[in-house]
Design a protein around this motif. Structure first.
Motif, PDB file in Angstrom:
ATOM      1  N   GLU A   1       8.189  10.173 -11.435  1.00 14.01           N
ATOM      2  CA  GLU A   1       9.231   9.610 -10.388  1.00 14.01           C
ATOM      3  C   GLU A   1       9.488   8.016 -10.651  1.00 14.01           C
ATOM      4  OE1 GLU A   1       8.692  11.223  -6.553  1.00 14.01           O
ATOM      5  OE2 GLU A   1       6.922  12.150  -7.140  1.00 14.01           O
ATOM      6  N   GLY A   2       8.504   7.459 -11.375  1.00  8.74           N
ATOM      7  CA  GLY A   2       8.802   5.926 -11.861  1.00  8.74           C
ATOM      8  C   GLY A   2       8.351   5.066 -10.448  1.00  8.74           C
ATOM      9  N   PHE A   3       9.127   3.922 -10.477  1.00  9.21           N
ATOM     10  CA  PHE A   3       8.812   2.903  -9.149  1.00  9.21           C
ATOM     11  C   PHE A   3       9.448   3.547  -7.932  1.00  9.21           C
ATOM     12  CE2 PHE A   3      10.242  -0.590  -6.748  1.00  9.21           C
ATOM     13  CZ  PHE A   3       8.990  -1.237  -6.552  1.00  9.21           C
ATOM     14  N   ARG A   4      10.447   4.333  -8.010  1.00 12.41           N
ATOM     15  CA  ARG A   4      11.182   5.159  -6.863  1.00 12.41           C
ATOM     16  C   ARG A   4      10.135   5.799  -6.022  1.00 12.41           C
ATOM     17  NH1 ARG A   4      17.368   5.124  -6.587  1.00 12.41           N
ATOM     18  NH2 ARG A   4      16.850   6.471  -5.036  1.00 12.41           N
ATOM     19  N   GLY A   5       9.438   6.495  -7.039  1.00 13.27           N
ATOM     20  CA  GLY A   5       8.396   7.536  -6.333  1.00 13.27           C
ATOM     21  C   GLY A   5       7.223   6.672  -5.487  1.00 13.27           C
ATOM     22  N   PHE A   6       6.841   5.563  -6.330  1.00 11.82           N
ATOM     23  CA  PHE A   6       6.023   4.783  -5.499  1.00 11.82           C
ATOM     24  C   PHE A   6       6.369   4.349  -4.164  1.00 11.82           C
ATOM     25  CE2 PHE A   6       2.982   3.028  -9.036  1.00 11.82           C
ATOM     26  CZ  PHE A   6       2.434   4.460  -9.060  1.00 11.82           C
ATOM     27  N   MET A   7       7.812   3.952  -4.007  1.00  8.97           N
ATOM     28  CA  MET A   7       8.351   3.333  -2.891  1.00  8.97           C
ATOM     29  C   MET A   7       9.030   4.435  -1.891  1.00  8.97           C
ATOM     30  SD  MET A   7       7.611   0.269  -2.585  1.00  8.97           S
ATOM     31  CE  MET A   7       6.132   0.080  -3.719  1.00  8.97           C
ATOM     32  N   ARG A   8       8.994   5.698  -2.148  1.00  9.72           N
ATOM     33  CA  ARG A   8       9.768   6.648  -1.434  1.00  9.72           C
ATOM     34  C   ARG A   8       9.163   6.652   0.171  1.00  9.72           C
ATOM     35  NH1 ARG A   8      10.335  11.588  -4.433  1.00  9.72           N
ATOM     36  NH2 ARG A   8      12.446  10.384  -5.218  1.00  9.72           N
ATOM     37  N   GLY A   9       9.848   6.646   1.088  1.00  7.89           N
ATOM     38  CA  GLY A   9       9.292   6.651   2.176  1.00  7.89           C
ATOM     39  C   GLY A   9       8.900   5.250   2.969  1.00  7.89           C
ATOM     40  N   ASN A  10       9.159   4.200   2.261  1.00  6.43           N
ATOM     41  CA  ASN A  10       8.627   3.015   2.505  1.00  6.43           C
ATOM     42  C   ASN A  10       9.591   2.361   3.637  1.00  6.43           C
ATOM     43  OD1 ASN A  10       6.826   0.697   2.691  1.00  6.43           O
ATOM     44  ND2 ASN A  10       8.195  -0.283   1.423  1.00  6.43           N
ATOM     45  N   GLY A  11      10.882   2.660   3.564  1.00  2.00           N
ATOM     46  CA  GLY A  11      11.922   2.130   4.581  1.00  2.00           C
ATOM     47  C   GLY A  11      11.437   2.659   5.899  1.00  2.00           C
ATOM     48  N   ALA A  12      11.381   3.907   6.130  1.00  2.00           N
ATOM     49  CA  ALA A  12      10.894   4.449   7.344  1.00  2.00           C
ATOM     50  C   ALA A  12       9.554   3.815   7.821  1.00  2.00           C
ATOM     51  CB  ALA A  12      10.774   5.865   7.332  1.00  2.00           C
TER      52      ALA A  12
ATOM     53  N   SER B   1      -3.562  10.749 -10.228  1.00  3.53           N
ATOM     54  CA  SER B   1      -2.162  10.971  -9.215  1.00  3.53           C
ATOM     55  C   SER B   1      -1.247   9.907  -9.546  1.00  3.53           C
ATOM     56  CB  SER B   1      -2.813  11.090  -7.982  1.00  3.53           C
ATOM     57  OG  SER B   1      -3.697  12.394  -8.003  1.00  3.53           O
ATOM     58  N   LEU B   2      -1.695   8.676  -9.367  1.00  6.54           N
ATOM     59  CA  LEU B   2      -0.643   7.362  -9.457  1.00  6.54           C
ATOM     60  C   LEU B   2      -0.151   7.516 -10.831  1.00  6.54           C
ATOM     61  CD1 LEU B   2      -2.841   4.586  -7.545  1.00  6.54           C
ATOM     62  CD2 LEU B   2      -0.947   5.804  -6.795  1.00  6.54           C
ATOM     63  N   VAL B   3      -0.975   7.752 -11.824  1.00  7.31           N
ATOM     64  CA  VAL B   3      -0.120   7.685 -13.196  1.00  7.31           C
ATOM     65  C   VAL B   3       0.749   9.100 -13.257  1.00  7.31           C
ATOM     66  CG1 VAL B   3      -0.728   8.100 -15.683  1.00  7.31           C
ATOM     67  CG2 VAL B   3      -2.121   6.531 -14.199  1.00  7.31           C
ATOM     68  N   ARG B   4       0.405  10.047 -12.692  1.00  4.00           N
ATOM     69  CA  ARG B   4       1.313  11.175 -12.626  1.00  4.00           C
ATOM     70  C   ARG B   4       2.636  10.864 -11.796  1.00  4.00           C
ATOM     71  NH1 ARG B   4       0.378  17.172 -10.471  1.00  4.00           N
ATOM     72  NH2 ARG B   4       2.303  18.024 -10.635  1.00  4.00           N
ATOM     73  N   MET B   5       2.435  10.253 -10.512  1.00  3.02           N
ATOM     74  CA  MET B   5       3.739   9.862  -9.918  1.00  3.02           C
ATOM     75  C   MET B   5       4.436   8.906 -10.688  1.00  3.02           C
ATOM     76  SD  MET B   5       2.259   9.349  -5.870  1.00  3.02           S
ATOM     77  CE  MET B   5       2.891   7.695  -5.797  1.00  3.02           C
ATOM     78  N   TRP B   6       3.852   7.908 -11.281  1.00  3.13           N
ATOM     79  CA  TRP B   6       4.646   6.798 -12.166  1.00  3.13           C
ATOM     80  C   TRP B   6       5.394   7.429 -13.220  1.00  3.13           C
ATOM     81  CZ3 TRP B   6       6.498   2.169 -11.435  1.00  3.13           C
ATOM     82  CH2 TRP B   6       7.067   1.185 -12.650  1.00  3.13           C
ATOM     83  N   GLN B   7       4.774   8.586 -13.851  1.00  2.00           N
ATOM     84  CA  GLN B   7       5.376   9.249 -15.218  1.00  2.00           C
ATOM     85  C   GLN B   7       6.593  10.353 -14.527  1.00  2.00           C
ATOM     86  OE1 GLN B   7       1.913  11.237 -16.825  1.00  2.00           O
ATOM     87  NE2 GLN B   7       1.715   9.368 -18.182  1.00  2.00           N
TER      88      GLN B   7
ATOM     89  N   VAL C   1       0.883  -1.478  -0.053  1.00  2.00           N
ATOM     90  CA  VAL C   1      -0.075  -0.026   0.118  1.00  2.00           C
ATOM     91  C   VAL C   1       0.944   1.290  -0.035  1.00  2.00           C
ATOM     92  CG1 VAL C   1      -1.938  -1.085   1.233  1.00  2.00           C
ATOM     93  CG2 VAL C   1      -0.138   0.150   2.555  1.00  2.00           C
ATOM     94  N   SER C   2       1.969   1.304  -0.133  1.00  2.00           N
ATOM     95  CA  SER C   2       3.063   2.281   0.008  1.00  2.00           C
ATOM     96  C   SER C   2       2.973   3.320  -1.119  1.00  2.00           C
ATOM     97  CB  SER C   2       4.435   1.676  -0.224  1.00  2.00           C
ATOM     98  OG  SER C   2       5.446   2.856  -0.258  1.00  2.00           O
ATOM     99  N   PRO C   3       2.223   3.096  -2.310  1.00  3.26           N
ATOM    100  CA  PRO C   3       2.007   4.275  -3.398  1.00  3.26           C
ATOM    101  C   PRO C   3       0.761   4.982  -3.075  1.00  3.26           C
ATOM    102  CG  PRO C   3       2.449   2.025  -4.521  1.00  3.26           C
ATOM    103  CD  PRO C   3       2.373   1.851  -3.004  1.00  3.26           C
ATOM    104  N   LEU C   4      -0.245   4.275  -2.279  1.00  3.33           N
ATOM    105  CA  LEU C   4      -1.181   4.880  -1.807  1.00  3.33           C
ATOM    106  C   LEU C   4      -1.005   6.026  -0.584  1.00  3.33           C
ATOM    107  CD1 LEU C   4      -4.012   2.077  -2.275  1.00  3.33           C
ATOM    108  CD2 LEU C   4      -3.643   3.968  -3.767  1.00  3.33           C
TER     109      LEU C   4
END
Length: 140
Positions: free
Chosen positions: A85-96, A77-83, A49-52
């Motif tokens: 930032e790509g996959f890294r944009g979806f996972m940003r902040g997931n580590g924390a 918004s999800l399409v825009r994030m993908w375009q 659920v990280s992208p959401l």
């Protein structure tokens, strides 16, 4: 002969050899297994659920009147994030997020499994089954 007496007396004076004791584990293996499984499940669920989660934060912090550059709607918004930032944009902040959720999920799942074992009797009945009166919220 004197040398054989000296060697036999030194052998008798040596202390007995102690056998090292087997170290007890900190936690029983089944509890450790529940703990690890709960942590992995928590990390997996947060990763899915990280992208959401990221989209929610973006929409919360964007200005109210940002015009055409606003993130509007989930799919767009999800399409825009993908375009952008790509996959890294979806996972940003997931580590924390995973660092926060792993201990929580591990403890929660371990506690759930231990309580389940203690509250359910061996024949599949719960301790609450002994009371024949219906609960106050039962429908008749």
């Amino acid at each position: 002969m004197a040398s054989s007496e000296a060697s036999s007396s030194s052998k008798a004076a040596s202390p007995p050899v102690e056998v090292p004791k087997k170290k007890e584990p900190l936690l029983p293996p089944h509890i450790t297994t529940y703990f690890i499984a709960g942590g992995i499940a928590g990390a997996a669920s947060r990763t899915v659920v990280s992208p959401l989660e990221r989209l929610k934060i973006i929409q919360q912090v964007q200005p109210k009147r940002s015009g055409a550059s606003a993130y509007n709607g989930v799919y767009r918004s999800l399409v825009r994030m993908w375009q952008e930032e790509g996959f890294r944009g979806f996972m940003r902040g997931n580590g924390a997020n995973c660092i926060r959720i792993i201990p929580y999920s591990a403890v929660q799942f371990t506690a759930y499994e231990q309580l389940k074992k203690r509250l359910i009797k061996p024949h599949g009945t719960t301790n609450a089954d002994a009371d024949p009166s219906p609960p106050p919220f039962a429908l008749h």
